[in-house]
Design a protein around this motif. Structure first.
Motif, short mmCIF file in Angstrom:
data_model
loop_
_atom_site.label_atom_id
_atom_site.label_comp_id
_atom_site.label_asym_id
_atom_site.label_seq_id
_atom_site.Cartn_x
_atom_site.Cartn_y
_atom_site.Cartn_z
N PHE A 171 19.41 -6.78 -1.23
CA PHE A 171 18.48 -7.06 -2.31
C PHE A 171 18.30 -5.84 -3.20
O PHE A 171 18.31 -4.71 -2.71
N ALA A 172 18.12 -6.07 -4.49
CA ALA A 172 17.78 -5.01 -5.44
C ALA A 172 16.26 -4.96 -5.49
O ALA A 172 15.62 -5.91 -5.96
N VAL B 183 10.95 -2.72 3.35
CA VAL B 183 11.69 -2.49 2.11
C VAL B 183 13.12 -2.04 2.45
O VAL B 183 14.09 -2.54 1.88
N ASP B 184 13.24 -1.10 3.40
CA ASP B 184 14.57 -0.65 3.84
C ASP B 184 15.39 -1.83 4.38
O ASP B 184 16.59 -1.93 4.13
N HIS B 185 14.73 -2.72 5.12
CA HIS B 185 15.40 -3.89 5.70
C HIS B 185 15.98 -4.80 4.61
O HIS B 185 17.14 -5.21 4.69
N SER C 13 0.85 -1.18 0.00
CA SER C 13 0.00 0.00 0.00
C SER C 13 0.89 1.24 0.00
O SER C 13 1.93 1.26 0.66
N PRO C 14 0.50 2.29 -0.71
CA PRO C 14 1.32 3.50 -0.72
C PRO C 14 1.38 4.21 0.62
O PRO C 14 2.28 5.03 0.85
N THR C 15 0.49 3.88 1.54
CA THR C 15 0.44 4.59 2.82
C THR C 15 0.98 3.77 4.00
O THR C 15 0.90 4.23 5.14
N CYS C 16 1.52 2.60 3.74
CA CYS C 16 1.95 1.72 4.84
C CYS C 16 3.38 2.00 5.25
O CYS C 16 4.32 1.70 4.50
N GLY C 17 3.57 2.54 6.45
CA GLY C 17 4.90 2.85 6.96
C GLY C 17 5.73 1.63 7.31
O GLY C 17 6.93 1.59 7.08
N CYS C 18 5.09 0.60 7.88
CA CYS C 18 5.86 -0.59 8.26
C CYS C 18 6.33 -1.34 7.01
O CYS C 18 7.41 -1.95 7.01
N CYS C 19 5.55 -1.27 5.92
CA CYS C 19 5.99 -1.89 4.67
C CYS C 19 7.23 -1.18 4.14
O CYS C 19 8.17 -1.83 3.68
#
Length: 155
Positions: free
Chosen positions: A58-59, A50-52, A40-46
């Protein structure tokens, strides 16, 4: 202070070694595993997950989508294992806040019959869910196309 000039044989050997090291470093740098993430474009934990995975090397290609559930259905993620984001990597599905080390293990081991791995829900302390200092125990669950599930890792 003594000086030593390299023989032709020593120079060739040293040059070949340096070239091999340079090539292997370039191969390592270009050998990043590509992972495609739907969230979702609004999900902070997602975004934190991604940063993790980026930090793990990972690319990433990230798609902000309005209906992540459609991706989960298309990829066969069992309802009981669903979380907030879905990723695809080398033919596997990665559902939710799976630690990058477990994704790498999945890719290395390639367990027979496994379609993907999931961290159901959003457990505190899982990658991307480190808020508040609380860390719950959680399982990474492997799932197959046939509906079978098994514990892949415990955290």
């Amino acid at each position: 202070m003594s000086s030593h000039t390299l023989s032709r044989r020593e120079w060739v050997a040293a040059s070949a070694g340096a070239l091999a090291l340079l090539v292997s470093r370039r191969a390592d740098a270009s050998a990043k595993v590509a992972i495609t993430i739907y969230k979702s474009p609004t999900c902070g934990c997602c975004a934190k997950w991604v940063d993790h995975v980026r930090a793990a090397g990972f690319a990433t290609t990230v798609h902000d989508v309005a209906d992540v559930d459609a991706i989960k259905r298309r990829e066969g993620v069992p309802t009981a294992l669903q979380s907030c984001h879905t990723a695809l990597v080398e033919g596997y599905v990665v559902e939710g806040h799976v630690p990058a080390a477990d994704v790498l293990r999945l890719l290395r081991e390639k367990p027979r019959g496994v379609r993907g791995v999931a961290v159901p829900g959003m457990p505190s302390g899982s990658p991307g869910m480190e808020m508040g200092g609380r860390a719950d125990r959680f399982d990474v669950v492997a799932f197959g196309r046939d509906g079978r599930t098994s514990v892949f890792a415990r955290h």
